[in-house]
Scaffold this motif. Structure first.
Motif, PDB file in Angstrom:
ATOM      1  N   ALA A  84      32.616  -4.926  -6.408  1.00  0.00           N
ATOM      2  CA  ALA A  84      32.970  -6.232  -5.838  1.00  0.00           C
ATOM      3  C   ALA A  84      31.843  -6.773  -4.968  1.00  0.00           C
ATOM      4  CB  ALA A  84      34.258  -6.111  -5.030  1.00  0.00           C
ATOM      5  N   LEU A  85      31.202  -5.897  -4.212  1.00  0.00           N
ATOM      6  CA  LEU A  85      30.080  -6.319  -3.362  1.00  0.00           C
ATOM      7  C   LEU A  85      28.949  -6.904  -4.199  1.00  0.00           C
ATOM      8  CD1 LEU A  85      28.622  -6.498  -0.645  1.00  0.00           C
ATOM      9  CD2 LEU A  85      27.892  -4.111  -0.968  1.00  0.00           C
ATOM     10  N   PHE A 120      29.182  -8.281  -7.159  1.00  0.00           N
ATOM     11  CA  PHE A 120      29.589  -9.564  -7.736  1.00  0.00           C
ATOM     12  C   PHE A 120      29.557 -10.675  -6.685  1.00  0.00           C
ATOM     13  CE2 PHE A 120      31.945  -6.839 -10.946  1.00  0.00           C
ATOM     14  CZ  PHE A 120      31.028  -7.089 -11.961  1.00  0.00           C
ATOM     15  N   ILE A 121      29.907 -10.344  -5.443  1.00  0.00           N
ATOM     16  CA  ILE A 121      29.820 -11.326  -4.359  1.00  0.00           C
ATOM     17  C   ILE A 121      28.366 -11.746  -4.150  1.00  0.00           C
ATOM     18  CG2 ILE A 121      30.084 -11.644  -1.869  1.00  0.00           C
ATOM     19  CD1 ILE A 121      32.593  -9.825  -2.086  1.00  0.00           C
ATOM     20  N   LEU A 122      27.462 -10.754  -4.130  1.00  0.00           N
ATOM     21  CA  LEU A 122      26.039 -11.060  -3.966  1.00  0.00           C
ATOM     22  C   LEU A 122      25.500 -11.824  -5.165  1.00  0.00           C
ATOM     23  CD1 LEU A 122      24.819  -7.659  -2.448  1.00  0.00           C
ATOM     24  CD2 LEU A 122      25.191  -9.828  -1.242  1.00  0.00           C
ATOM     25  N   GLY A 123      25.996 -11.459  -6.363  1.00  0.00           N
ATOM     26  CA  GLY A 123      25.575 -12.172  -7.574  1.00  0.00           C
ATOM     27  C   GLY A 123      26.012 -13.614  -7.564  1.00  0.00           C
ATOM     28  N   ALA A 124      27.190 -13.891  -7.012  1.00  0.00           N
ATOM     29  CA  ALA A 124      27.690 -15.262  -6.945  1.00  0.00           C
ATOM     30  C   ALA A 124      26.799 -16.123  -6.053  1.00  0.00           C
ATOM     31  CB  ALA A 124      29.122 -15.278  -6.419  1.00  0.00           C
ATOM     32  N   CYS A 145      38.134  -6.812  -8.789  1.00  0.00           N
ATOM     33  CA  CYS A 145      37.719  -5.448  -8.400  1.00  0.00           C
ATOM     34  C   CYS A 145      38.371  -5.027  -7.089  1.00  0.00           C
ATOM     35  CB  CYS A 145      36.198  -5.377  -8.281  1.00  0.00           C
ATOM     36  SG  CYS A 145      35.335  -5.228  -9.849  1.00  0.00           S
ATOM     37  N   LEU A 146      38.462  -5.944  -6.145  1.00  0.00           N
ATOM     38  CA  LEU A 146      39.126  -5.619  -4.881  1.00  0.00           C
ATOM     39  C   LEU A 146      40.604  -5.338  -5.096  1.00  0.00           C
ATOM     40  CD1 LEU A 146      37.417  -8.209  -2.502  1.00  0.00           C
ATOM     41  CD2 LEU A 146      37.025  -5.741  -2.611  1.00  0.00           C
TER      42      LEU A 146
END
Length: 432
Positions: A419-420, A422-426, A317-318
């Motif tokens: 993207a944010l 997905f980062i938090l989801g990871a 996404c980034l």
């Protein structure tokens, strides 16, 4: 003659399932992929033919955004949850056959519209019936492929975009250019009607949860109610971030899919035939390439772990944010199409990665409803509001560059925001 039922799977059979998938399941996946190609075709046709439609009905950009996005997305959302609950309760093969027959018939009716309102209503009918297409297929895939192969299977499923792209070039480009947009819409509905019959006759319903270790207990569980499904989404942080991330990614993808034909025709002098090829290349071929390659590589990299799937989604996404902005500002049409095609390829990696993670953290008795909920959000806020907001921003900005700036605005918000999530989801996925 129909394919045989999928047998129950015990713990001792799990290793064998991981090693091999029956040919009948690959055949069923191929049929569902062709069906979803019709879904892609029917959805994209209106974007390819939108310029002659705009001229015939004297539409502004907000009306175009409503036709190509919000009207479809709103009807999709209204039908999504009821159909999702049906998926977990009825024969999914028969349901999918019925749905594809309906949306194909509504596409044909779109070609008979004599006014903007009639065309809008026909597109809403397409949206409502297509609400069950992907969730039903994903539910079937989860019972035909083991967890370690699901991103690969979902990636193959999204190869439908390439098949749909070929169809859109032939129908949306050639037919519309030589015989008008109405003939193109009439023809676009025919393949789905044929595939509905093929699916109904040759594919048999698999057992629910059949690809899970200890499948006997899984298949004994009754279908989940809407309350149980909502609690699953609302109390599972990973599920919430997948939902938000996929929705925002879809809004960015839909912006290119819905507006690329108008963009290249207005700013780079493309003909309708060339514009049809451009959207087929970007959203079709490159989107399919991203899904197929991304699904396979994600399965290899993730090794069954949702956290790694989220990391992949955040990274692409980034990257898509940068290529999207560069494509919109490119000085030539070929460079713009190339960069926006790369954007679609990157963004489409998200779908097999995220859907694979979603199926892995969702019980078999609620996969249909959960997939439908995800599809409702992606279509209402993604395919619906994304293209619609481009039209609103374009009319608000005004001037000869308004569409360019509107598309940049929407994509520059959606891709980084996704993207944010997905980062938090990871961060939370390791606990699931």
């Amino acid at each position: 003659m129909k394919l045989n039922d999928t047998p129950d799977v015990t713990g001792t059979q799990a290793a064998h399932i991981e090693a091999a998938v029956p040919p009948k399941h690959w055949y069923a996946l191929a049929v569902m992929t062709l069906i979803y190609a019709c879904h892609f075709l029917d959805r994209m046709m209106v974007s390819i033919i939108i310029e002659p439609v705009r001229k015939e009905f004297a539409l502004n950009d907000s009306q175009i955004g409503l036709l190509t996005g919000l009207a479809y997305g709103a009807s999709f959302a209204a039908a999504g949850i009821p159909i999702g609950l049906m998926i977990d309760r009825v024969n999914r093969v028969r349901l999918l056959a019925m749905l594809v027959a309906i949306w194909s018939a509504m596409t044909t009716l779109s070609g008979m519209a004599q006014s903007y309102v009639q065309l809008l209503l026909a597109r809403m009918g397409v949206g409502a019936s297509e609400a069950g297409g992907s969730p039903t297929s994903l539910s079937l895939i989860s019972d035909m492929f083991p967890a370690s192969r699901r991103s690969t299977a979902v990636g193959c499923f999204f190869l439908s975009n390439a098949v749909g792209a070929i169809m859109s070039i032939l129908i949306g480009g050639y037919v519309a250019a030589h015989h008008g947009w109405r003939a193109a819409m009439l023809i676009a509905g025919a393949p789905g009607l044929l595939l509905a019959v093929v699916l109904f006759v040759t594919v048999r319903e698999p057992r629910r949860g059949a690809m899970e270790p200890g499948a006997g207990s899984a298949t004994a569980r009754p279908a989940a109610g809407i309350g149980q499904m909502l609690r699953h989404i609302g109390t599972n942080a990973t599920m919430y971030h997948i939902l938000a991330g996929v929705t925002l990614t879809t809004a960015g993808v839909a912006t290119i899919g819905a507006w690329l034909p108008s963009f290249v025709m207005r700013f780079h002098g493309f003909t309708i035939k060339d514009a049809g090829f451009a959207v087929a290349l970007a959203s079709g071929f490159c989107g399919a390439l991203g899904s197929a390659v991304g699904g396979y590589l994600t399965d290899k990299a993730a090794d069954g772990r949702p956290r790694r799937r989220m990391d992949v989604s955040a990274g692409v996404c980034l990257a898509a944010t940068a290529t999207a902005a560069a494509g919109m500002l490119a000085g030539t049409g070929s460079l713009a199409v190339g960069l926006l095609s790369l954007t679609q390829m990157l963004a489409f990696i998200v779908f097999p990665a995220a859907f694979g993670a979603m199926l892995g953290i969702t019980a078999p008795n609620m996969r249909g409803a959960t997939s439908a909920s995800l599809q409702v959000c992606t279509n209402l806020a993604g395919y619906g509001l994304g293209p619609f907001m481009v039209g609103v921003f374009s009319d608000w900005y005004g001037g000869d560059q308004s569409l360019r700036y509107a598309m940049i605005t929407v994509m520059s918000i959606c891709f980084p925001w996704a993207a944010l999530h997905f980062i938090l989801g990871a961060r939370t996925a390791s606990d699931n």
